[in-house]
Design a protein around this motif. Structure first.
Motif, PDB file in Angstrom:
ATOM      1  N   LEU A   1       0.364 -57.197 -78.842  1.00 32.18           N
ATOM      2  CA  LEU A   1       1.158 -58.014 -78.087  1.00 32.18           C
ATOM      3  C   LEU A   1       1.308 -58.477 -77.102  1.00 32.18           C
ATOM      4  O   LEU A   1       1.284 -59.493 -76.847  1.00 32.18           O
ATOM      5  CB  LEU A   1       2.327 -57.506 -78.417  1.00 32.18           C
ATOM      6  N   PHE A   2       0.770 -57.597 -76.240  1.00 26.08           N
ATOM      7  CA  PHE A   2       0.528 -57.994 -74.470  1.00 26.08           C
ATOM      8  C   PHE A   2      -0.779 -59.367 -74.641  1.00 26.08           C
ATOM      9  O   PHE A   2      -0.427 -60.109 -73.854  1.00 26.08           O
ATOM     10  CB  PHE A   2      -0.133 -56.626 -74.044  1.00 26.08           C
ATOM     11  N   VAL A   3      -1.759 -58.648 -75.164  1.00 30.71           N
ATOM     12  CA  VAL A   3      -2.654 -59.890 -75.513  1.00 30.71           C
ATOM     13  C   VAL A   3      -2.312 -61.777 -75.834  1.00 30.71           C
ATOM     14  O   VAL A   3      -2.276 -62.551 -75.200  1.00 30.71           O
ATOM     15  CB  VAL A   3      -4.141 -59.490 -76.168  1.00 30.71           C
TER      16      VAL A   3
ATOM     17  N   THR B   1     -11.334 -53.974 -87.420  1.00 33.63           N
ATOM     18  CA  THR B   1     -11.216 -54.196 -86.363  1.00 33.63           C
ATOM     19  C   THR B   1      -9.906 -55.175 -85.738  1.00 33.63           C
ATOM     20  O   THR B   1      -8.987 -55.576 -86.227  1.00 33.63           O
ATOM     21  CB  THR B   1     -12.756 -55.383 -86.358  1.00 33.63           C
ATOM     22  N   ASP B   2      -9.498 -54.918 -84.667  1.00 29.70           N
ATOM     23  CA  ASP B   2      -8.669 -55.528 -83.868  1.00 29.70           C
ATOM     24  C   ASP B   2      -9.206 -56.612 -83.772  1.00 29.70           C
ATOM     25  O   ASP B   2      -9.965 -56.952 -82.401  1.00 29.70           O
ATOM     26  CB  ASP B   2      -8.002 -54.425 -82.327  1.00 29.70           C
ATOM     27  N   LEU B   3      -8.836 -57.915 -84.043  1.00 29.26           N
ATOM     28  CA  LEU B   3      -9.304 -59.052 -84.363  1.00 29.26           C
ATOM     29  C   LEU B   3      -8.783 -59.509 -82.700  1.00 29.26           C
ATOM     30  O   LEU B   3      -9.411 -60.584 -82.401  1.00 29.26           O
ATOM     31  CB  LEU B   3      -9.369 -59.971 -84.956  1.00 29.26           C
ATOM     32  N   LEU B   4      -7.468 -59.454 -81.939  1.00 26.11           N
ATOM     33  CA  LEU B   4      -6.730 -59.781 -81.397  1.00 26.11           C
ATOM     34  C   LEU B   4      -7.441 -59.150 -79.737  1.00 26.11           C
ATOM     35  O   LEU B   4      -7.083 -59.907 -78.867  1.00 26.11           O
ATOM     36  CB  LEU B   4      -5.307 -59.673 -81.307  1.00 26.11           C
ATOM     37  N   VAL B   5      -7.964 -58.456 -80.006  1.00 26.71           N
ATOM     38  CA  VAL B   5      -8.463 -57.935 -78.630  1.00 26.71           C
ATOM     39  C   VAL B   5      -9.667 -58.111 -79.071  1.00 26.71           C
ATOM     40  O   VAL B   5     -10.834 -57.881 -77.771  1.00 26.71           O
ATOM     41  CB  VAL B   5      -8.359 -56.658 -78.738  1.00 26.71           C
ATOM     42  N   ALA B   6     -10.718 -57.664 -79.870  1.00 24.12           N
ATOM     43  CA  ALA B   6     -12.515 -57.802 -80.429  1.00 24.12           C
ATOM     44  C   ALA B   6     -12.835 -59.011 -80.801  1.00 24.12           C
ATOM     45  O   ALA B   6     -13.597 -58.740 -82.290  1.00 24.12           O
ATOM     46  CB  ALA B   6     -12.504 -56.379 -80.470  1.00 24.12           C
ATOM     47  N   TRP B   7     -11.620 -60.381 -81.295  1.00 25.19           N
ATOM     48  CA  TRP B   7     -12.098 -61.230 -82.045  1.00 25.19           C
ATOM     49  C   TRP B   7     -14.196 -61.295 -81.544  1.00 25.19           C
ATOM     50  O   TRP B   7     -14.287 -62.303 -82.347  1.00 25.19           O
ATOM     51  CB  TRP B   7     -11.130 -62.662 -81.398  1.00 25.19           C
ATOM     52  N   TRP B   8     -14.047 -61.428 -80.363  1.00 24.86           N
ATOM     53  CA  TRP B   8     -15.402 -62.045 -79.986  1.00 24.86           C
ATOM     54  C   TRP B   8     -16.466 -61.388 -80.336  1.00 24.86           C
ATOM     55  O   TRP B   8     -18.114 -61.604 -80.131  1.00 24.86           O
ATOM     56  CB  TRP B   8     -15.515 -62.016 -78.576  1.00 24.86           C
ATOM     57  N   LEU B   9     -16.470 -59.816 -81.408  1.00 27.78           N
ATOM     58  CA  LEU B   9     -17.278 -58.899 -80.865  1.00 27.78           C
ATOM     59  C   LEU B   9     -18.683 -59.815 -82.010  1.00 27.78           C
ATOM     60  O   LEU B   9     -19.483 -59.133 -81.721  1.00 27.78           O
ATOM     61  CB  LEU B   9     -16.475 -57.361 -81.562  1.00 27.78           C
TER      62      LEU B   9
ATOM     63  N   ALA C   1      -0.644 -56.895 -88.372  1.00 28.21           N
ATOM     64  CA  ALA C   1      -1.332 -55.205 -88.652  1.00 28.21           C
ATOM     65  C   ALA C   1      -2.578 -55.461 -89.152  1.00 28.21           C
ATOM     66  O   ALA C   1      -3.402 -54.630 -88.946  1.00 28.21           O
ATOM     67  CB  ALA C   1      -0.167 -54.538 -89.763  1.00 28.21           C
ATOM     68  N   ARG C   2      -2.483 -56.514 -89.523  1.00 28.81           N
ATOM     69  CA  ARG C   2      -3.376 -57.146 -90.343  1.00 28.81           C
ATOM     70  C   ARG C   2      -5.013 -57.644 -89.474  1.00 28.81           C
ATOM     71  O   ARG C   2      -6.182 -56.901 -89.422  1.00 28.81           O
ATOM     72  CB  ARG C   2      -3.194 -57.838 -91.734  1.00 28.81           C
ATOM     73  N   ALA C   3      -4.542 -58.701 -88.346  1.00 29.28           N
ATOM     74  CA  ALA C   3      -5.375 -59.173 -87.285  1.00 29.28           C
ATOM     75  C   ALA C   3      -5.382 -57.532 -86.935  1.00 29.28           C
ATOM     76  O   ALA C   3      -6.267 -57.092 -86.020  1.00 29.28           O
ATOM     77  CB  ALA C   3      -3.972 -59.990 -86.575  1.00 29.28           C
TER      78      ALA C   3
END
Ligand code: SF4
Ligand code: SF4
Lengths: 521, 217
Positions: free
Chosen positions: A89-91, A247-255, B25-27
């Protein structure tokens, strides 16, 4: 306010988000107006949950200790999930906050420092998130560590390829997890510095969302953490090649993208994107003319009352010694800090300060010469709308017979302008401000209310019937609220005796009027 | 707002919040593909000191006599660090060839090797050779003490032997001039076989499972 095509596109996007949120929650609870403060709130949540998690983290057994924390049904499980969701949520909040400021053309000039320091804070937050995921040392943490090592290994910094640490040729040293933890804990100090810089140029910075919204958001995240705990991948194993990672897409979508290209390309893209983002203040800067002219003070009108320095949301005004023989100080605007919001103009009883074209005197001149003639044959209710108000709201008010008067910010509206409308025979004046947390002038709606109803300088004179004055909010997605406020106000004013127009209205000001051209230094 | 409308708004906002949280949660833990298909991997990873190739000469008694007593080394050596040819073949096909040198500008730091070769799961004949590229007759490990023209005494007694021992130690710490591995490995689907240098046994060896470690439980 002129916007570039990119700013207009961004504005459409945030207007759509705002409208959707206003319909669902009501504008007062629209979290999208609060994204800067939501980001800070999430930092506090991260700090609190992070301190708890730190108690149970073991450098010598990172994966097991995190798995143990995650398996704790009482506290550890949901505190870990809350830590994770607060990161996400911070991102989101920081990115949406930047998008909103960009869309509102608030990314340049005196706000450049806030823009760049905001980017810096977001970058540091992402570094923290990266190291945090590595701490868990599940498959996703290992994937981030391996990609990080791949990216760092092309820099001429380390003689030993960092990637060898994770190759299985020996245990991953505890020192690695120590350094990772150290970065995870020390880097947030940079977050504090970034935040301090971010708000250093504003007066009375608001750092947290309204209490109700803050608790609601934290509560919702706690519920999500309990009901939908953040999943943890299997412990990292250098001898296995997992098909997927959680994978946390909000933080590491670029991975996944970065893994497909060479480290040089990744660095190139990151460098170019960072440079573009940092140069946004330069791309979006405007000449300081027209509506972007900085405020100026007419020393002949300034009585040294010290009100405008108190009201300026950017601390651009100071009181200095006069260079004539009057026994008062005089206000002085620092053009490098002034964002041309015009709020000072609304604060000055003698109308001696404000950006060119927006001073109290300019407002009265404009009303007398341009607007009052349009009052014939019968004056209508005047709806003063902020320039940010949705066009649909303005059109709907016009369709109901209101005379719409636009101002750059309701904080710029001088109380004498309201008085002039009323004394010219308008049945009433309703001022539509933006939602208070979404004011481009930061404090427009607040100062407007104080000046209209709580005697703050430059206050609305007591001789103006307060029943003929109202304040409402025009929030995207809340046309019904705008019209309801208008209908209620119209009904109220109908019940009042018809005001008599006073002919060529002269509104008292404390000093003799001085034409702007003469007054300008 | 009427009671009915308030209840409706509460329900809608509750549902929207729940949907947003599910999305979050999914993302937050989306199963993103990493290693596709039945791929396996041969990984070469080791660090070792490169040999120092030296040309040595024995100082004459006169030269030694002119030197301060604490600097009287019998042998004067000049040299550089060896480079190595790495060659990997899988099922007879060359999978990789490279020249490998020590790290650092002067290549005087250890060799850090990390290479990966993707391959299908199953049994494969794997050959790895790691050979010094420089040919030299000078075998540092066979360094022999040189008879001193004049015996060291006092603090410096036995220096010639210590010199020889130091040379031998350095030679043992370096990677041997020739390392080889020729074996058939069975790669499990998504498995990794690691070829590494065992510094104690001074040979290449294969590992297919994690060593007990903090990072690899
Ligand atoms: S509000 Fe007006 S009179 Fe008061 S200090 Fe500012 S410029 Fe001077
Ligand atoms: S226009 Fe006035 S209130 Fe706004 S920043 Fe400039 S000096 Fe401050």
């Amino acid at each position: 306010m002129s916007l570039t095509p990119l700013e207009r596109a961004a504005r459409r996007l945030i207007a759509a988000l705002d409208a959707a949120a206003a319909r669902v929650y009501g504008w007062a609870w629209n979290p999208f107006h609060q994204m800067g403060t939501v980001a800070v709130l999430m930092l506090l949540v991260l700090l609190a949950t992070g301190l708890y998690l730190l108690l149970f983290y073991r450098l010598g057994a990172p994966a097991e200790s995190v798995a143990r924390i995650a398996a704790d049904p009482w506290l550890g499980g949901w505190v870990r999930s809350l830590h994770r969701y607060a990161t996400d949520l911070f991102v989101i909040a920081a990115a949406l906050h930047a998008l909103r400021l960009f869309a509102q053309a608030r990314s340049w000039g005196p706000r450049s420092l806030a823009w760049v320091s905001g980017l810096f804070t977001l970058f540091i937050g992402l570094v923290c998130a990266w190291t945090g995921f590595v701490m868990a040392w599940d498959t996703f943490g290992a994937r981030l560590a391996i990609e990080g090592a791949r990216l760092l290994d092309i820099l001429p910094v380390f003689s030993e390829p960092l990637g060898r640490i994770f190759s299985g040729d020996g245990a991953v040293p505890t020192a690695f997890f120590f350094v990772n933890l150290f970065i995870h804990i020390v880097v947030p100090l940079g977050l504090g510095a970034g935040l301090w810089l971010h708000v250093s140029r504003v007066e009375r910075p608001v750092l947290l969302p309204p209490r109700g919204l803050a608790w609601a958001m934290v509560g919702a995240l706690v519920v999500a953490s309990v009901v939908l705990p953040a999943s943890l991948g299997p412990a990292a194993n250098p001898f296995a090649l997992p098909a997927t990672t959680p994978t946390d897409l909000l933080v590491a979508w670029w991975l996944p993208l970065s893994e497909r290209v060479t480290p040089g390309v990744s660095w190139g893209v990151v460098g170019a994107a960072s440079l573009l983002a940092v140069l946004v203040p330069w791309f979006t800067s405007r000449p300081r003319t027209g509506s972007w002219t900085p405020s100026t003070v007419d020393p002949r009108l300034c009585t040294g009352c010290n009100q405008c320095p108190q009201d300026c949301p950017w601390g651009a005004i100071t009181m200095v010694a006069r260079d004539d023989d009057r026994p008062t100080l005089v206000a002085r605007v620092d053009p490098a800090l002034c964002v041309s919001c015009g709020i000072c103009a609304g604060s000055c009883a003698p109308m001696g300060v404000g950006p060119r074209g927006l001073t109290g005197r300019d407002q009265l001149f404009d009303i007398r010469s341009r607007i009052l003639p349009a009052f014939t044959p019968a004056p209508a209710i005047v709806a003063v709308c902020c320039a940010q108000a949705p066009a649909a709201h303005v059109a709907a008010l016009r369709a109901r017979g209101a005379h719409v008067h636009a101002v750059p910010c309701v904080g710029n509206l001088h109380s004498s302008a309201i008085e002039m409308f009323v004394r010219s025979g308008a049945p009433g004046v309703i001022v539509y401000g933006c939602p208070p947390r979404d004011c481009v002038g930061r404090e427009g709606p607040k100062w407007l209310r104080e000046r209209m109803f709580n005697d703050r300088e430059a206050e609305l004179q007591p001789r103006v019937d307060r029943d003929r004055v109202a304040i409402a909010t025009s929030a995207p997605g809340d046309l019904a609220g705008v019209l309801a406020a208008y209908e209620a106000f119209a009904t109220r004013t109908v019940a009042l005796a018809r005001p008599a127009a006073e002919g060529d209205v002269e509104v008292d000001v404390e000093c003799e009027p001085v034409p702007y051209e003469e007054a300008a230094p | 707002m009427s009671g009915h409308r308030a209840a409706t708004r509460l329900a809608v906002s509750g549902a929207a919040t729940a949907a947003a949280l599910v999305l979050l949660a999914r993302a937050s833990a989306a199963p993103v593909p990493w290693h596709a298909g039945d791929v396996a991997r041969l990984r070469l990873s080791w660090s070792a000191r490169p040999e120092r190739i030296e040309v040595c000469r024995t100082r004459s008694a006169e030269e030694i006599a002119k030197m301060p007593e604490h600097m009287r080394q019998r042998t004067e050596c000049e040299g550089r660090f060896a480079s190595y040819a790495l060659r990997v073949t899988v099922d007879g096909q060359v999978a990789g060839e490279a020249e490998v040198r020590g790290a650092g500008l002067r290549h005087d730091r250890p060799i850090y090797l990390l290479r990966e070769f993707p391959m299908p799961a199953g049994a494969h004949r794997v050959r790895v050779s790691f050979t010094r590229r420089e040919t030299t007759d000078d075998d540092a490990a066979a360094f022999a003490p040189v008879a001193a023209a004049e015996a060291d005494t006092g603090l410096y007694a036995g220096r010639a032997d210590r010199e020889a021992a130091e040379h031998a130690r350095r030679a043992r710490a370096a990677v041997p001039p020739r390392l080889g591995l020729d074996t058939t490995l069975t790669f499990a689907p998504r498995g990794v076989a690691l070829v590494t240098f065992d510094a104690v046994a001074r040979r290449l060896e294969v590992r297919t499972g994690p060593a007990a470690s903090p990072g690899t439980p």
